[in-house]
Design an enzyme around this catalytic site. Structure first.
Site, PDB file in Angstrom:
ATOM      1  CE  LYS A 192      -4.209   1.802   2.106  1.00  0.00           C
ATOM      2  NZ  LYS A 192      -5.303   1.560   3.085  1.00  0.00           N
ATOM      3  NE  ARG A 198     -22.168  -3.413   4.658  1.00  0.00           N
ATOM      4  CZ  ARG A 198     -20.956  -3.566   4.091  1.00  0.00           C
ATOM      5  NH1 ARG A 198     -19.906  -3.874   4.840  1.00  0.00           N
ATOM      6  NH2 ARG A 198     -20.809  -3.368   2.785  1.00  0.00           N
ATOM      7  CD  GLU A 229     -18.693  -1.800   9.428  1.00  0.00           C
ATOM      8  OE1 GLU A 229     -18.860  -2.903   8.875  1.00  0.00           O
ATOM      9  OE2 GLU A 229     -17.857  -0.950   9.030  1.00  0.00           O
TER      10      GLU A 229
HETATM   11  C1  TPP Z   1     -18.510  -1.120   5.583  1.00  0.00           C
HETATM   12  C2  TPP Z   1     -17.285  -0.246   5.592  1.00  0.00           C
HETATM   13  N1  TPP Z   1     -16.625  -0.071   6.755  1.00  0.00           N
HETATM   14  C3  TPP Z   1     -15.535   0.729   6.801  1.00  0.00           C
HETATM   15  C4  TPP Z   1     -15.089   1.366   5.679  1.00  0.00           C
HETATM   16  C5  TPP Z   1     -13.912   2.312   5.755  1.00  0.00           C
HETATM   17  N2  TPP Z   1     -12.774   1.819   4.947  1.00  0.00           N
HETATM   18  C6  TPP Z   1     -12.502   2.287   3.756  1.00  0.00           C
HETATM   19  S1  TPP Z   1     -11.163   1.567   3.068  1.00  0.00           S
HETATM   20  C7  TPP Z   1     -10.946   0.594   4.437  1.00  0.00           C
HETATM   21  C8  TPP Z   1      -9.825  -0.387   4.512  1.00  0.00           C
HETATM   22  C9  TPP Z   1      -9.914  -1.334   3.355  1.00  0.00           C
HETATM   23  O1  TPP Z   1      -8.815  -2.221   3.429  1.00  0.00           O
HETATM   24  P1  TPP Z   1      -8.485  -3.086   2.139  1.00  0.00           P
HETATM   25  O2  TPP Z   1      -9.747  -3.666   1.618  1.00  0.00           O
HETATM   26  O3  TPP Z   1      -7.424  -4.008   2.534  1.00  0.00           O
HETATM   27  O4  TPP Z   1      -7.998  -2.029   1.071  1.00  0.00           O
HETATM   28  P2  TPP Z   1      -6.583  -1.249   1.037  1.00  0.00           P
HETATM   29  O5  TPP Z   1      -6.896   0.139   1.542  1.00  0.00           O
HETATM   30  O6  TPP Z   1      -5.628  -1.993   1.894  1.00  0.00           O
HETATM   31  O7  TPP Z   1      -6.181  -1.249  -0.412  1.00  0.00           O
HETATM   32  C10 TPP Z   1     -11.922   0.852   5.378  1.00  0.00           C
HETATM   33  C11 TPP Z   1     -12.008   0.198   6.712  1.00  0.00           C
HETATM   34  C12 TPP Z   1     -15.814   1.175   4.486  1.00  0.00           C
HETATM   35  N3  TPP Z   1     -15.480   1.807   3.340  1.00  0.00           N
HETATM   36  N4  TPP Z   1     -16.890   0.354   4.470  1.00  0.00           N
END
Ligand code: TPP
Ligand code: DXP
Ligand code: MG
Length: 628
Positions: free
Chosen positions: A285, A398, A370
């Site tokens: 990342k 959620r 959630e």
């Molecule tokens: C239901 C939900 N909860 C929390 C979030 C906030 N959020 C956005 S990106 C993220 C992390 C995602 O991690 P990953 O899928 O590994 O993607 P990366 O950023 O590592 O590429 C979170 C928790 C969200 N978008 N949707």
């Protein structure tokens, strides 16, 4: 000023995936390099999500190179990593407008492009959606393909496993690309994350596995069976894909997510393989920009910055609500050892970094989960623990059934610290906290508080902590009017009591939470009364009765959908009490509000001071003319 495509000679030749696929494969590494540089320098000017996109550059190039997009469907998960995708699919010249009022959405959006096959923003929906597309293709006898691209963080949510479970059984031709960078927004958490890390640490496992599959293919009958059983046994010990293969997926990987040549080869090999397949891709990342590689948390979402200098610490201004919450949490945790705090993967956004450091044994980051977070809080509350669940309004959607079924029906003392309530701004309709007052107000046993400023927020959090039942405090993204914090005061306020903030005539503005400040500003021109209602449930019925008796028109103001919101509650009470005073409601309209800055959006929906003033005058004049 946006980045000039003239500085990117190869990218300039690739306005869309058709042109990309016309390139010889040997040009792809150079294209990825230019794409990454373009992304970095564009987002440094515009702000937005950065680190995830930097980590998805090669994967995006390879997917659009191998698949016949948009006929073949790519479904991104969360979608914050989609900026390279948008650059390659005809929108590079508009990338500078991303998340700006009237500009590109920060997430894939069907109305924006045929290449945006599914609207996302909330995580962990991609496998379900891509499976739906795959099953529809199979049913129609069409050959188009479906691919879900989900991160290791996105994979921690229940819906992802619901979809894997169904896909593994439905046998659809679906490719799931697991983009594993060992990060969520924070470091990723959970047993699955540890399992994936084990896979990555055991890279040689797969060479052994691919070798053993080769050997097995040439063995005769019973010997083959014995050898296969041995491999099955070994799989449990050594080969990493067991988890996914037990769910009916063929597992491939892990492969280097930054080697575009091998990605193209692997994706090409998998292209025509039938059935559910999972390709485990390892990425970094923030790849390609050292400050982001070293601090992917800070570079997850950025404001404008100079890539040569890196991010600068923002200073000054009043404390934002999430930081206020974090301060309150630490203060209350010091006073009350029963307090336990939970976040579903939003430690930084919810202001809990300091708390997590100081109270690690009373802190739980449950991942993007959630539903689990809400019921975990309920379980804790059964055991005389005082759980505080920090959760964005939009993400609490959620866990709605869990809130009703596990918390409210059992009347358990869970404090919901609901951040990002109201219009969040740049993230747009998937993230606006538009509905929590509506979806919470109808639930028995719930208490709902909407603080008008920082001091009120501090006090209402304390009130909720002391309350022996489900309690929600909802506050907006960003900062309030800047009132000093009553840091020594952790005592509760009387529940269900609002207060008059300004005495005036004819019109009474019944303002909830963030709307008290603009209502007070508007009242200077209207010479009207302003009440800070403070509680949405239970309402201050005595206050409403006195306002109704002394004014010609009541106008409720809330940063929530008018439908079913706080104002509806006031109208319901007036009717129930037989009070005939005219009442009107200002709030979020019956449509989804797009993205832009919070101020732009509040002006658009008439919830800034000027909008409230104009609406109040219009409503009062209409009343005088006997119009509705
Ligand atoms: C239901 C939900 N909860 C929390 C979030 C906030 N959020 C956005 S990106 C993220 C992390 C995602 O991690 P990953 O899928 O590994 O993607 P990366 O950023 O590592 O590429 C979170 C928790 C969200 N978008 N949707
Ligand atoms: C993509 C996503 O869902 C998160 O990154 C979200 O954008 C965070 O919102 P805040 O910036 O309000 O914390
Ligand atoms: Mg990740």
């Amino acid at each position: 000023m946006s980045v000039s495509i003239d500085d990117y000679p190869l990218l300039a030749q690739v306005p869309d995936p058709e042109a990309l696929r016309a390139l010889p494969a040997r040009r792809l590494p150079a294209l990825a390099k230019e794409l990454r540089h373009y992304l970095l320098h564009s987002v440094a000017r515009s702000g937005g999500h950065l680190a995830a996109g930097l980590g998805a550059v090669e994967l995006t190039v390879a997917l659009h190179y191998v698949y016949n997009t948009p006929e073949d469907r790519l479904v991104w998960d969360v979608g914050h990593q989609c900026y390279p995708h948008k650059i390659l699919t005809g929108r590079r010249d508009r990338l500078g407008t991303i998340r700006k009022y009237g500009g590109l959405s920060g997430f894939p959006k069907r109305a924006e492009s045929p290449y945006d096959t599914f609207g996302v923003g909330h995580s962990s929906t991609s496998i379900s959606a891509a499976l739906g597309m795959a099953l529809a293709a199979r049913q129609a006898g069409e050959k188009r393909k479906a691919v879900a691209i989900i991160g290791d963080g996105g994979m921690t949510a229940g819906e992802a496993f619901e979809a894997l479970n169904h896909a593994g059984d439905a046998g659809a031709d679906l490719l799931v690309v697991l983009n594993d960078n060992e990060m969520s927004i924070s470091e990723n958490v959970g047993a699955l994350s540890h399992h994936l890390t084990k896979i990555l640490s055991g890279r040689w496992y797969n060479q052994l596995r691919s070798g053993s599959k080769e050997v097995l293919r040439h063995l005769p009958g019973p010997v083959h069976e014995l050898a296969r059983r041995t491999e099955e046994h070994l799989k449990g010990m050594v080969v990493p894909g067991t988890l996914f293969e037990e769910l009916g997926f063929q597992y491939f990987g892990p492969v280097d997510g930054h080697n575009v040549d091998s990605l193209v080869e692997v994706l090409g090999n998998l292209l025509h393989q039938p059935g559910p397949r999972l390709l485990h891709v390892v990425t970094c990342k923030g790849k390609g920009y050292r400050p982001a590689e070293q601090d992917p948390i800070a570079y997850h979402g950025v404001g404008q910055f100079d890539p040569g200098q890196g991010l600068t610490k923002s200073s000054g201004g009043s404390i934002p609500y999430n930081k206020l919450f974090g301060k309150w949490l630490c203060a209350m945790a010091e006073q009350d050892p029963r307090l336990v705090a939970i976040t579903p993967a939003m430690r930084e956004g919810s202001g809990m970094v300091e708390y997590a450091k100081r109270f690690p044994e009373r802190y739980h980051d449950v991942g993007i989960a959630e539903q689990h977070a809400v019921t975990l809080a309920a379980g804790l509350a059964c055991e005389s623990v005082k759980p505080v669940l920090a959760i964005y309004s939009t993400f609490l959607q959620r866990g709605y059934d869990q809130l009703v079924h596990d918390v409210a029906i059992q009347n358990l003392p869970v404090l919901f610290a609901i951040d990002r309530a109201g219009l969040v701004g740049a993230d747009g309709p998937t993230h606006h906290g538009s509905f929590d007052l509506s979806y919470l107000r109808c639930i028995p046993n719930m208490t709902i508080a909407a603080p008008s400023d920082e001091a009120e927020c501090w006090r209402l959090l304390s009130t909720g902590h002391h309350h022996e039942g489900p309690f929600a405090v909802r506050y907006p993204r960003g900062s309030g009017p800047g009132t000093p914090l009553p840091e020594q005061d952790l005592e509760p306020l009387p529940i269900g009591k609002g207060e008059i903030r300004r005495k005036g005539h004819r019109i009474a503005l019944l303002a909830f939470g963030s709307m008290v400040t603009p209502a007070l500003d508007a009242a200077q021109y209207l010479d009207c009364t302003v009440a800070d209602m403070r509680f949405v449930r239970p309402l201050d019925q005595a206050l409403i009765r006195s306002l109704a008796a002394e004014h010609d028109l009541l106008i409720t103001v809330e940063e929530n959908a008018v439908a079913g919101g706080a104002g509806s509650g006031v109208a319901e009470y007036l009717a129930e009490a037989g009070l005939q005073v005219p009442i009107r409601h200002l709030g979020l309209p019956d449509r989804f509000v797009d993205h832009g800055s919070p101020d732009e959006l509040l002006t658009e929906v008439g919830l800034d001071a000027e909008g409230i003033r104009l609406d109040a005058e219009r409503l009062f004049q209409a009343l005088g003319r006997g119009q509705d």
